[in-house]
Design a protein around this motif. Structure first.
Motif, PDB file in Angstrom:
ATOM      1  N   LYS A 179       0.870  -1.172   0.000  1.00  0.00           N
ATOM      2  CA  LYS A 179       0.000   0.000   0.000  1.00  0.00           C
ATOM      3  C   LYS A 179       0.909   1.224   0.000  1.00  0.00           C
ATOM      4  CE  LYS A 179      -4.303  -1.324   2.300  1.00  0.00           C
ATOM      5  NZ  LYS A 179      -5.165  -1.013   3.463  1.00  0.00           N
ATOM      6  N   PRO A 180       0.443   2.381  -0.507  1.00  0.00           N
ATOM      7  CA  PRO A 180       1.316   3.561  -0.524  1.00  0.00           C
ATOM      8  C   PRO A 180       1.882   3.844   0.874  1.00  0.00           C
ATOM      9  CG  PRO A 180      -0.684   3.983  -1.762  1.00  0.00           C
ATOM     10  CD  PRO A 180      -0.865   2.649  -1.110  1.00  0.00           C
ATOM     11  N   PRO A 181       3.198   3.918   1.026  1.00  0.00           N
ATOM     12  CA  PRO A 181       3.786   4.189   2.337  1.00  0.00           C
ATOM     13  C   PRO A 181       3.738   5.675   2.674  1.00  0.00           C
ATOM     14  CG  PRO A 181       5.513   3.955   0.713  1.00  0.00           C
ATOM     15  CD  PRO A 181       4.218   3.720  -0.013  1.00  0.00           C
ATOM     16  N   HIS A 182       3.960   5.981   3.918  1.00  0.00           N
ATOM     17  CA  HIS A 182       4.099   7.371   4.331  1.00  0.00           C
ATOM     18  C   HIS A 182       5.487   7.861   3.905  1.00  0.00           C
ATOM     19  CE1 HIS A 182       0.423   7.061   6.737  1.00  0.00           C
ATOM     20  NE2 HIS A 182       0.865   5.873   7.154  1.00  0.00           N
ATOM     21  N   LEU A 183       5.602   9.164   3.647  1.00  0.00           N
ATOM     22  CA  LEU A 183       6.856   9.710   3.124  1.00  0.00           C
ATOM     23  C   LEU A 183       7.284  10.931   3.933  1.00  0.00           C
ATOM     24  CD1 LEU A 183       9.032   9.832   0.793  1.00  0.00           C
ATOM     25  CD2 LEU A 183       7.462  11.421  -0.348  1.00  0.00           C
ATOM     26  N   LEU A 184       8.537  10.915   4.365  1.00  0.00           N
ATOM     27  CA  LEU A 184       9.134  12.069   5.040  1.00  0.00           C
ATOM     28  C   LEU A 184      10.412  12.446   4.279  1.00  0.00           C
ATOM     29  CD1 LEU A 184       9.258  14.101   7.417  1.00  0.00           C
ATOM     30  CD2 LEU A 184      10.564  12.377   8.683  1.00  0.00           C
ATOM     31  N   VAL A 185      10.429  13.636   3.730  1.00  0.00           N
ATOM     32  CA  VAL A 185      11.581  14.128   2.973  1.00  0.00           C
ATOM     33  C   VAL A 185      12.314  15.150   3.834  1.00  0.00           C
ATOM     34  CG1 VAL A 185      12.219  15.526   0.965  1.00  0.00           C
ATOM     35  CG2 VAL A 185      10.516  13.734   0.725  1.00  0.00           C
ATOM     36  N   MET A 186      13.625  14.991   3.981  1.00  0.00           N
ATOM     37  CA  MET A 186      14.385  15.919   4.832  1.00  0.00           C
ATOM     38  C   MET A 186      15.420  16.675   4.004  1.00  0.00           C
ATOM     39  SD  MET A 186      15.084  13.847   8.364  1.00  0.00           S
ATOM     40  CE  MET A 186      16.391  12.790   7.725  1.00  0.00           C
TER      41      MET A 186
END
Length: 750
Positions: A442-449
C-alpha cells in the motif's frame, strides 16, 4: 500532444539549419525552438553602459568603435587586432575599464582580418563574447560581432521604426551567436502554422488577465516592434509556466490524497515510549511540535507526504527516528534513503548508537517488542552481507533499513514498508521517491528531509506536492561558527597563516577539515598548441590559467608544510575504494587522523564533534548552499567552530559576493534567498534539459511570488473541478511536454 509543436525542426527550417540548432542547443522540435525565449532585449538606439559589464560572464553589448590597430604577435606567427569600443560615457565619474579610458573596453582579435576591415572608428556594432581580465583591465577576446549601421534584414524600413525595434538577445553558445539564433527563429515563425496551436490557458483565465493569444505571444516575444510587445508576451508565457507547474503539482497532490495507506498508530508502551524514556536530553519545542504532527499523520489511512527542513544540526534525524519507531511499533518497516555511502554508514552508526540497548544486531534471535533490528544496505557491501540485508528487509526481520540508491534496485523488497525517509532531497528526483514507494503493498508514508533551507516561494514551487515543516532552532550544545573570507589576492602572506592556524587547533586537541574543489592535479586550464587562441603573452597578461586546489596536490603540500610537521594527514574523495573511505572516516572520527583533506563528500551527514576548523580552498568554486553545508561540519560538539573561505580572486570579482554573503550570516534561510538572487537564469531548479523542456524559463520564484500564488489558486480550482483535466486538453498536453514525465527533473532540487 500538439502535433505542430512536436514536429521535427527539419520539417520547418530545413535539414541544415535544424542540424546546427540540434548540435549547439540540443533542440530538435518546433516547440522546443519556439520556447527558446530571448534572455533580454537591447535597444538599437542605445549603447550598453560598459561600467555595468560583468567579469567572467558571456555578454552581448552595443558599442561604438573608437580605434582599430593591428600588430604582430610576440609568441607565435600571426597578428593581433586591438579594437577599442566605447559607450560614449566619457565622464570623469565613469569607471575606468579595459583601454584605460572612461566608458571604454579593449576587444582583441587573433588574426582578425574581418575585424580589421569592418570595425572602423565611428561604426556601431553588437559584440558577443566572454569578459575576461588582462593585465588588470577588462576585455573581450575574439568576440562575434554584427555591424548595426545598416541592417540587412530590414531593408527600406523607416529609420525611426528601426531604431525603436528591440533586439532580442538569446542565450548563445561559443559557436552559435544570438543573432544567428534570431535568424533561424524568424525563419521558423514564417513557416510554422501558429494558428493551429492549442492554448494551455483556460479561456476564462485568458479573458480575465487580458492575455495575448498563443500565436500573437510567440510572434511578439521573438520579433517585437516596440518594447511593450515583448513585455505583454512575456507576461503571458510567465503565467502559463506558473499554471502548468502548479496544475501538475495540484494533480499529483490530489492523486496522493486519494490513495489509501496503512495507518500506523502510536503504541501505548512500545519502542518509541522506551526510546523517549532513555533520551539523555530534552527535545526542543520545535522537535516536539513536528513530532506531534508526524505522529498524527502516520496514524491516518491516507499517506503522509511531508518535507522537513531545518538547519544543519537542528535535530532532524531524531525527529525522523521517532517517526520510524512509531511505524515499527505498528508492525511496519521504515527505510532511510541517503545520497552517499559515507552518509548511509554515518546514519547506520548514529541511529544504532542513539537507540542503544533498543538496537538489535539480528544475531540473538527472536523478535521482541523491546528492540529493533537496524540494517545497512549499500552497493559496495560484500555479496554475503548484501544478500543477508536483502533477506532481512524482505522477511521483515529488519525494522529499519538504511541505504543508498541500492535500496531502489529491482531485487530489493520489503515485508511491509510503512515509512520512507529521504535524506537530502536535492540529491534525489521524484522518480526515485516513487521507485521506493512502489516497493510497498500500500502507498507508504513519506518524510523528505533537507538541511538546505528553502524560501517559502521555492518550497511552494518545487515541493508543491508535500506539506512543509521547519525546525528553525538549534539544540543545546551547538556552538556558534565564525566565518572569514581569506583573500589571498590582497593578502598573499595569509597562505602560510592558514596552516599555522590549523596547527593551533590541533595543538588544542582538535581536528581540521580541508576541502578542495577537485581530486587530481591534472590541469585543464591551458589551451593546447593546436588551438587558435592567443597566449597570455600575446594579450599582455602576466598570469596563466588558475590552478585549482586538488586533494592530491594539497596532500603533498601539507606533508611538507613546516607548520604541520608530524601531524597525521589523510585524503578522502569519491574515487577511493569504499573500504578505504570507511577506514579513513573511522580514523578521523577516532581522532587518529588530525587533518582530513577532502572533496565535498563530507558535505552532508559527517558528524565529528572534535573538528573545529574548516578550511575551504578555492571557495569561490562552490555555491552558497554547499558552503553553508560544509561549514555545518564544524562546531558540532559544543566547541566553537571556525570556517575559512580561501580565494585567490580579487575583491571586486562577482564570485566573491557569494563568499561575503556566507561570511555575513549563519542563517540558512537568509542565505538561500541570497543564493537565488545570485544564481543565473534557469538555474533555480537545477533541472536537466535532456529530453524535454523542463526548466524554468521566465518564472523567477523570488520575483514572481504573486504570479505563482495566483496560478496555484487557479490550479487548485481547475483540478478540484476536473481532476483528469478532461476539459482542458491544451493544459494537459502542456504539462506532458513541459514536465517530461520520464524524469520530472525540475522537481529534483530545493
Amino acid at each position: 500532444m500538439n502535433s505542430e509543436l512536436e514536429l521535427g525542426l527539419e520539417r520547418r527550417i530545413g535539414k541544415r539549419s535544424a542540424a546546427v540548432i540540434d548540435k549547439h542547443l540540443g533542440i530538435t522540435t518546433v516547440g522546443g525552438l519556439l520556447d527558446y525565449f530571448p534572455r533580454r532585449y537591447l535597444s538599437r538606439g542605445e549603447l550598453t553602459p560598459i561600467s555595468e559589464v560583468p567579469l567572467d560572464e558571456d555578454v552581448t553589448l552595443i558599442a561604438r568603435v573608437v580605434s582599430n590597430s593591428t600588430r604582430p604577435m610576440r609568441a607565435r606567427r600571426g597578428s593581433l587586432t586591438d579594437v577599442v569600443i566605447s559607450d560614449d560615457a566619457a565622464t570623469a565619474s565613469s569607471r575606468t575599464t579595459g583601454a584605460g579610458l572612461p566608458g571604454t573596453l579593449k576587444v582583441s582579435f587573433f588574426n582578425g582580418f574581418r575585424a580589421r576591415a569592418e570595425l572602423q572608428p565611428g561604426r556601431r556594432a553588437m559584440f558577443s563574447g566572454k569578459v575576461t581580465r588582462y593585465g588588470g583591465s577588462l576585455g573581450l577576446t575574439n568576440p562575434d560581432f554584427l555591424l548595426l549601421d545598416e541592417d540587412p534584414d530590414t531593408p527600406g524600413m523607416d529609420p525611426e521604426k528601426l531604431a525603436a525595434m528591440p533586439i532580442p538577445v538569446y542565450p548563445a553558445t561559443a559557436k552559435l551567436t544570438s543573432w544567428s539564433i534570431q535568424k533561424v527563429i524568424a525563419t521558423l515563425l514564417d513557416t510554422v502554422d501558429l494558428a493551429t496551436l492549442g492554448d494551455p490557458l483556460p479561456a476564462g483565465i485568458t479573458a480575465r488577465e487580458q492575455f495575448l493569444s498563443v500565436s500573437d505571444a510567440y510572434r511578439l516575444i521573438h520579433v517585437p516592434q516596440v518594447p511593450a510587445d515583448w513585455q505583454r508576451a512575456r507576461d503571458r508565457f510567465r503565467y502559463q509556466e506558473a499554471l502548468v507547474l502548479q496544475t501538475a503539482l495540484a494533480r499529483r497532490r490530489a492523486q496522493l490524497a486519494a490513495e489509501e495507506a496503512t495507518a500506523r498508530r502510536p503504541a501505548a508502551d512500545g519502542l518509541l515510549a522506551a526510546f523517549d524514556r532513555q533520551l539523555p536530553f530534552t527535545l526542543t519545542a520545535g522537535q516536539s511540535a513536528v513530532g506531534k504532527t508526524l505522529s498524527e499523520e502516520l496514524a491516518r489511512d491516507s499517506p503522509m507526504n511531508r518535507l522537513l527542513q531545518g538547519e544543519v544540526g537542528s535535530g532532524k534525524t531524531i525527529v525522523a527516528l521517532r517517526a520510524m519507531l512509531q511505524v515499527v511499533d505498528a508492525g511496519g518497516q521504515a527505510a532511510l534513503l541517503a545520497p552517499t555511502e559515507v552518509l548511509a554508514a554515518q546514519h547506520f552508526d548514529s541511529i544504532r548508537r542513539t537507540l542503544g540497548p533498543l538496537s538489535r544486531d539480528g544475531l540473538l534471535g527472536g523478535l521482541g517488542p523491546d528492540s529493533v533490528q537496524v540494517t545497512l544496505l549499500t552497493g559496495s557491501m560484500p555479496t554475503a552481507a548484501r544478500k543477508q540485508a536483502m533477506l532481512d528487509a524482505a522477511s521483515g526481520t529488519a525494522g529499519i533499513v538504511i541505504g543508498t540508491h541500492a535500496l531502489l534496485s529491482e531485487n530489493v523488497s520489503f515485508y511491509d514498508l510503512g515509512l520512507i525517509v529521504v535524506d537530502e532531497q536535492h540529491r534525489f528526483g521524484v522518480e526515485q521517491r516513487d521507485a521506493l514507494r512502489a516497493k510497498a503493498s500500500k502507498p507508504p508514508h513519506l518524510l523528505v528531509m533537507t538541511a538546505t533551507p528553502i524560501p517559502r516561494t521555492v518550497a511552494m514551487t518545487v515541493f508543491g506536492d508535500l506539506e512543509t515543516s521547519i525546525l528553525d532552532e538549534l539544540p543545546a550544545g551547538r556552538a556558534p561558527i565564525t566565518t572569514h573570507v581569506v583573500g589571498l589576492a590582497e593578502h598573499p602572506a595569509w597562505a602560510t597563516r592558514i596552516w599555522s592556524r590549523s596547527r593551533e587547533e590541533i595543538d588544542a586537541g582538535h581536528q581540521v577539515y580541508v576541502v578542495c574543489p577537485k581530486i587530481g592535479t591534472d590541469d585543464d586550464g591551458d589551451f593546447s598548441p593546436g588551438e587558435a587562441e592567443p597566449s597570455a603573452a600575446d594579450l599582455d597578461e602576466g598570469n596563466g590559467a588558475r590552478e585549482l586546489a586538488s586533494v592530491t596536490g594539497v596532500l603533498e603540500h601539507l606533508r611538507d608544510e613546516p607548520a604541520l610537521a608530524g601531524v597525521p594527514v589523510a585524503p578522502l574523495h569519491g574515487r577511493q575504494d569504499p573500504v578505504l573511505k570507511s577506514e579513513t572516516m573511522a580514523s578521523f572520527t577516532a581522532n587518529q587522523t588530525k587533518v582530513l583533506v577532502s572533496t565535498t563528500v563530507i558535505e552532508v551527514g559527517v558528524d565529528v564533534h572534535n573538528a573545529t576548523l574548516m578550511v575551504i580552498l578555492d571557495a569561490d568554486r562552490f555555491g552558497i548552499s554547499q558552503l553553508h553545508q560544509l561549514r555545518g561540519r564544524v562546531g558540532r560538539g559544543g566547541l566553537p567552530g571556525t570556517c575559512l573561505l580561501v580565494t585567490t580572486l580579487e575583491p571586486g570579482h562577482p564570485s566573491r559576493r557569494r563568499l561575503d554573503a556566507v561570511a555575513a550570516t549563519t542563517d540558512g534561510f537568509e542565505l538561500s534567498q541570497e543564493d537565488l538572487k545570485l544564481r543565473r537564469e534557469g538555474d533555480i531548479l537545477g533541472a536537466s534539459q535532456s529530453g524535454g523542456r523542463s526548466t524554468l524559463k521566465l518564472l523567477r520564484v523570488l520575483e514572481h511570488e504573486d504570479t505563482i500564488a495566483r496560478a496555484r489558486q487557479d490550479a487548485q480550482q481547475i483540478v478540484a473541478a476536473d481532476p483528469a483535466l478532461a476539459d482542458q486538453p491544451g493544459l494537459a498536453a502542456a504539462i506532458d511536454e513541459y514536465l517530461n514525465p520520464e524524469k520530472e527533473a525540475f522537481l529534483e532540487r530545493g
